[in-house]
Write a protein that holds these residues in place. Structure first.
Motif, PDB file in Angstrom:
ATOM      1  N   ILE A  32       5.599  83.474  26.488  1.00  0.00           N
ATOM      2  CA  ILE A  32       5.524  82.883  25.156  1.00  0.00           C
ATOM      3  C   ILE A  32       4.150  83.191  24.569  1.00  0.00           C
ATOM      4  O   ILE A  32       3.128  82.835  25.153  1.00  0.00           O
ATOM      5  CB  ILE A  32       5.748  81.361  25.219  1.00  0.00           C
ATOM      6  N   THR A  33       4.128  83.848  23.434  1.00  0.00           N
ATOM      7  CA  THR A  33       2.860  84.218  22.820  1.00  0.00           C
ATOM      8  C   THR A  33       2.199  83.009  22.158  1.00  0.00           C
ATOM      9  O   THR A  33       2.853  81.996  21.862  1.00  0.00           O
ATOM     10  CB  THR A  33       3.068  85.303  21.758  1.00  0.00           C
ATOM     11  N   ASP A  34       0.901  83.118  21.917  1.00  0.00           N
ATOM     12  CA  ASP A  34       0.194  82.045  21.219  1.00  0.00           C
ATOM     13  C   ASP A  34       0.742  81.853  19.815  1.00  0.00           C
ATOM     14  O   ASP A  34       0.793  80.725  19.303  1.00  0.00           O
ATOM     15  CB  ASP A  34      -1.304  82.361  21.158  1.00  0.00           C
ATOM     16  N   GLU A  35       1.137  82.965  19.163  1.00  0.00           N
ATOM     17  CA  GLU A  35       1.677  82.874  17.806  1.00  0.00           C
ATOM     18  C   GLU A  35       2.929  82.002  17.774  1.00  0.00           C
ATOM     19  O   GLU A  35       3.093  81.155  16.886  1.00  0.00           O
ATOM     20  CB  GLU A  35       2.010  84.265  17.264  1.00  0.00           C
ATOM     21  N   LEU A  36       3.818  82.196  18.744  1.00  0.00           N
ATOM     22  CA  LEU A  36       5.046  81.397  18.791  1.00  0.00           C
ATOM     23  C   LEU A  36       4.749  79.963  19.178  1.00  0.00           C
ATOM     24  O   LEU A  36       5.295  79.023  18.587  1.00  0.00           O
ATOM     25  CB  LEU A  36       6.027  82.026  19.795  1.00  0.00           C
ATOM     26  N   ASP A  93      12.172  78.451   5.718  1.00  0.00           N
ATOM     27  CA  ASP A  93      11.316  79.152   4.758  1.00  0.00           C
ATOM     28  C   ASP A  93       9.840  79.014   5.135  1.00  0.00           C
ATOM     29  O   ASP A  93       9.074  79.982   5.092  1.00  0.00           O
ATOM     30  CB  ASP A  93      11.508  78.593   3.344  1.00  0.00           C
ATOM     31  N   VAL A  94       9.458  77.803   5.504  1.00  0.00           N
ATOM     32  CA  VAL A  94       8.059  77.548   5.857  1.00  0.00           C
ATOM     33  C   VAL A  94       7.686  78.286   7.142  1.00  0.00           C
ATOM     34  O   VAL A  94       6.603  78.873   7.253  1.00  0.00           O
ATOM     35  CB  VAL A  94       7.802  76.033   6.009  1.00  0.00           C
ATOM     36  N   LEU A  95       8.576  78.286   8.124  1.00  0.00           N
ATOM     37  CA  LEU A  95       8.312  78.992   9.373  1.00  0.00           C
ATOM     38  C   LEU A  95       8.114  80.491   9.122  1.00  0.00           C
ATOM     39  O   LEU A  95       7.205  81.104   9.678  1.00  0.00           O
ATOM     40  CB  LEU A  95       9.463  78.776  10.357  1.00  0.00           C
ATOM     41  N   VAL A  96       8.959  81.067   8.283  1.00  0.00           N
ATOM     42  CA  VAL A  96       8.831  82.491   7.966  1.00  0.00           C
ATOM     43  C   VAL A  96       7.494  82.760   7.281  1.00  0.00           C
ATOM     44  O   VAL A  96       6.812  83.744   7.574  1.00  0.00           O
ATOM     45  CB  VAL A  96      10.002  82.963   7.082  1.00  0.00           C
ATOM     46  N   HIS A  97       7.120  81.878   6.370  1.00  0.00           N
ATOM     47  CA  HIS A  97       5.850  82.055   5.649  1.00  0.00           C
ATOM     48  C   HIS A  97       4.659  81.972   6.599  1.00  0.00           C
ATOM     49  O   HIS A  97       3.676  82.720   6.435  1.00  0.00           O
ATOM     50  CB  HIS A  97       5.723  80.984   4.570  1.00  0.00           C
ATOM     51  N   CYS A  98       4.731  81.100   7.592  1.00  0.00           N
ATOM     52  CA  CYS A  98       3.577  80.843   8.457  1.00  0.00           C
ATOM     53  C   CYS A  98       3.521  81.744   9.687  1.00  0.00           C
ATOM     54  O   CYS A  98       2.500  81.770  10.373  1.00  0.00           O
ATOM     55  CB  CYS A  98       3.598  79.383   8.919  1.00  0.00           C
ATOM     56  N   ASP A 131       9.237  85.471  15.262  1.00  0.00           N
ATOM     57  CA  ASP A 131       8.930  84.170  15.866  1.00  0.00           C
ATOM     58  C   ASP A 131       9.503  83.025  15.035  1.00  0.00           C
ATOM     59  O   ASP A 131       9.855  81.969  15.578  1.00  0.00           O
ATOM     60  CB  ASP A 131       7.410  83.985  15.996  1.00  0.00           C
ATOM     61  N   ALA A 132       9.586  83.217  13.719  1.00  0.00           N
ATOM     62  CA  ALA A 132      10.114  82.162  12.855  1.00  0.00           C
ATOM     63  C   ALA A 132      11.576  81.870  13.184  1.00  0.00           C
ATOM     64  O   ALA A 132      11.998  80.706  13.245  1.00  0.00           O
ATOM     65  CB  ALA A 132       9.979  82.570  11.384  1.00  0.00           C
ATOM     66  N   PHE A 133      12.363  82.907  13.410  1.00  0.00           N
ATOM     67  CA  PHE A 133      13.778  82.721  13.688  1.00  0.00           C
ATOM     68  C   PHE A 133      13.992  82.165  15.093  1.00  0.00           C
ATOM     69  O   PHE A 133      14.895  81.351  15.319  1.00  0.00           O
ATOM     70  CB  PHE A 133      14.516  84.044  13.509  1.00  0.00           C
ATOM     71  N   VAL A 134      13.144  82.587  16.024  1.00  0.00           N
ATOM     72  CA  VAL A 134      13.207  82.032  17.372  1.00  0.00           C
ATOM     73  C   VAL A 134      12.853  80.551  17.341  1.00  0.00           C
ATOM     74  O   VAL A 134      13.565  79.705  17.892  1.00  0.00           O
ATOM     75  CB  VAL A 134      12.257  82.788  18.322  1.00  0.00           C
ATOM     76  N   ALA A 135      11.750  80.213  16.681  1.00  0.00           N
ATOM     77  CA  ALA A 135      11.305  78.819  16.612  1.00  0.00           C
ATOM     78  C   ALA A 135      12.348  77.944  15.934  1.00  0.00           C
ATOM     79  O   ALA A 135      12.590  76.805  16.361  1.00  0.00           O
ATOM     80  CB  ALA A 135       9.969  78.728  15.867  1.00  0.00           C
ATOM     81  N   PHE A 136      12.976  78.474  14.888  1.00  0.00           N
ATOM     82  CA  PHE A 136      13.957  77.668  14.186  1.00  0.00           C
ATOM     83  C   PHE A 136      15.155  77.357  15.073  1.00  0.00           C
ATOM     84  O   PHE A 136      15.699  76.256  15.028  1.00  0.00           O
ATOM     85  CB  PHE A 136      14.420  78.376  12.910  1.00  0.00           C
ATOM     86  N   VAL A 142      16.194  87.684  25.284  1.00  0.00           N
ATOM     87  CA  VAL A 142      16.728  87.222  23.999  1.00  0.00           C
ATOM     88  C   VAL A 142      15.611  87.140  22.959  1.00  0.00           C
ATOM     89  O   VAL A 142      15.756  87.625  21.824  1.00  0.00           O
ATOM     90  CB  VAL A 142      17.414  85.847  24.167  1.00  0.00           C
ATOM     91  N   VAL A 143      14.484  86.545  23.328  1.00  0.00           N
ATOM     92  CA  VAL A 143      13.355  86.404  22.404  1.00  0.00           C
ATOM     93  C   VAL A 143      12.775  87.770  22.059  1.00  0.00           C
ATOM     94  O   VAL A 143      12.465  88.047  20.889  1.00  0.00           O
ATOM     95  CB  VAL A 143      12.280  85.481  23.014  1.00  0.00           C
ATOM     96  N   ARG A 144      12.634  88.610  23.050  1.00  0.00           N
ATOM     97  CA  ARG A 144      12.090  89.956  22.809  1.00  0.00           C
ATOM     98  C   ARG A 144      12.965  90.715  21.806  1.00  0.00           C
ATOM     99  O   ARG A 144      12.459  91.354  20.875  1.00  0.00           O
ATOM    100  CB  ARG A 144      12.003  90.725  24.118  1.00  0.00           C
ATOM    101  N   HIS A 145      14.277  90.624  21.975  1.00  0.00           N
ATOM    102  CA  HIS A 145      15.188  91.312  21.060  1.00  0.00           C
ATOM    103  C   HIS A 145      15.113  90.723  19.658  1.00  0.00           C
ATOM    104  O   HIS A 145      15.109  91.459  18.665  1.00  0.00           O
ATOM    105  CB  HIS A 145      16.619  91.222  21.586  1.00  0.00           C
ATOM    106  N   ALA A 146      15.040  89.412  19.553  1.00  0.00           N
ATOM    107  CA  ALA A 146      14.975  88.770  18.238  1.00  0.00           C
ATOM    108  C   ALA A 146      13.731  89.200  17.474  1.00  0.00           C
ATOM    109  O   ALA A 146      13.790  89.492  16.272  1.00  0.00           O
ATOM    110  CB  ALA A 146      15.000  87.247  18.402  1.00  0.00           C
ATOM    111  N   VAL A 147      12.597  89.244  18.155  1.00  0.00           N
ATOM    112  CA  VAL A 147      11.342  89.653  17.522  1.00  0.00           C
ATOM    113  C   VAL A 147      11.405  91.128  17.130  1.00  0.00           C
ATOM    114  O   VAL A 147      10.989  91.526  16.030  1.00  0.00           O
ATOM    115  CB  VAL A 147      10.158  89.379  18.466  1.00  0.00           C
TER     116      VAL A 147
END
Length: 242
Positions: free
Chosen positions: A2-6, A38-43, A49-54, A101-106
């Motif tokens: 898990i990256t720091d960004e995520l 929307d906010v996750l994508v912006h940040c 990472d936004a789609f994974v986090a959501f 799964v996360v690697r593919h999503a990113v």
């Protein structure tokens, strides 16, 4: 990994919301309202990472239609403040193959957003009997393993059409449909790669689901990515047959 960004993304989203208070009703046009996604994508420094986090947050009853307005913003902030992106959360959301799964999503988010026009056109796979059979076997394997929700969640993390370039998408709906199928099928394959050799889900089914995305993005991705996935499946099958 898990990256720091995520890991920091939910906190960044909460900080953004606090810095930009949600206006009261009547002070904004309906089309300007933002959702948590929307906010996750912006940040997100890394778009995928936004789609994974959501998808991770969706297990906390935070649906995509959760538009931020004064009645729900406190609940949204509470969820974002208390949520921690951990390996456990990823495994609970996407299953034991969560890293792939996360690697593919990113990976998919980066290519769809930045290189959609460069993806190789592949023949339609949407109505392919072979593809539909492989998808059905993968779904059955996920169902029998008690992982049907994580199987679908893995696919949702990889494909977010709402955030595609709509002008580009309209140029060729068939191409978009094929790419969408390829992206989601690859996620579906990764999510059940450890089940190859069980529940009638074979390595041929795995390859059928994964190959279209690898073909479309072959010249944009490291060669070793597909080989590593194939090697993992092969190892899993040998381990169960020994």
């Amino acid at each position: 990994m898990i990256t720091d960004e995520l890991r920091l993304l939910p906190a960044r989203a909460a900080q953004f919301i606090r810095r930009h208070p949600v206006p009261k009703p009547g002070d904004y046009a309906p089309e300007t309202r933002l959702s948590v996604l929307d906010v996750l994508v912006h940040c997100a420094p890394v778009r995928g990472d936004a789609f994974v986090a959501f998808q991770l947050l969706s297990r906390r009853e935070l649906p995509g239609s959760y538009l931020l307005h004064v009645d729900v913003v406190d609940d949204a902030l509470s969820t974002l403040d208390t949520f921690a992106v951990t390996e456990h959360e990823c495994e609970q959301s996407f299953g034991p193959n969560w890293q792939d799964v996360v690697r593919h999503a990113v990976e998919a988010a980066a290519l769809l957003h930045g290189h959609f026009g460069a993806l190789t056109r592949t023949r339609s796979v949407v109505d392919s009997r072979r593809r539909l059979g492989a998808w059905a076997c993968a779904r059955e394997a996920a169902w029998d393993a008690g992982r049907i929700k994580s199987w679908y969640r893995a696919q949702d993390a990889a494909w977010e059409r709402h955030f595609m370039d709509e002008a580009t998408v309209r140029e060729d709906e068939q191409l978009c449909a094929d790419i969408a199928t390829a992206v989601r099928d690859a996620a579906a394959a990764h999510a059940v790669s450890d089940l190859v050799g069980r529940h009638d889900f074979t390595s041929a089914h795995f390859d059928t689901l994964l190959a279209p995305w690898r073909t479309a993005a072959a010249h944009l991705l490291p060669r070793g990515d597909y080989c590593a996935a194939a090697s993992t499946v092969s190892t899993n099958v040998r381990g169960r047959s020994g």
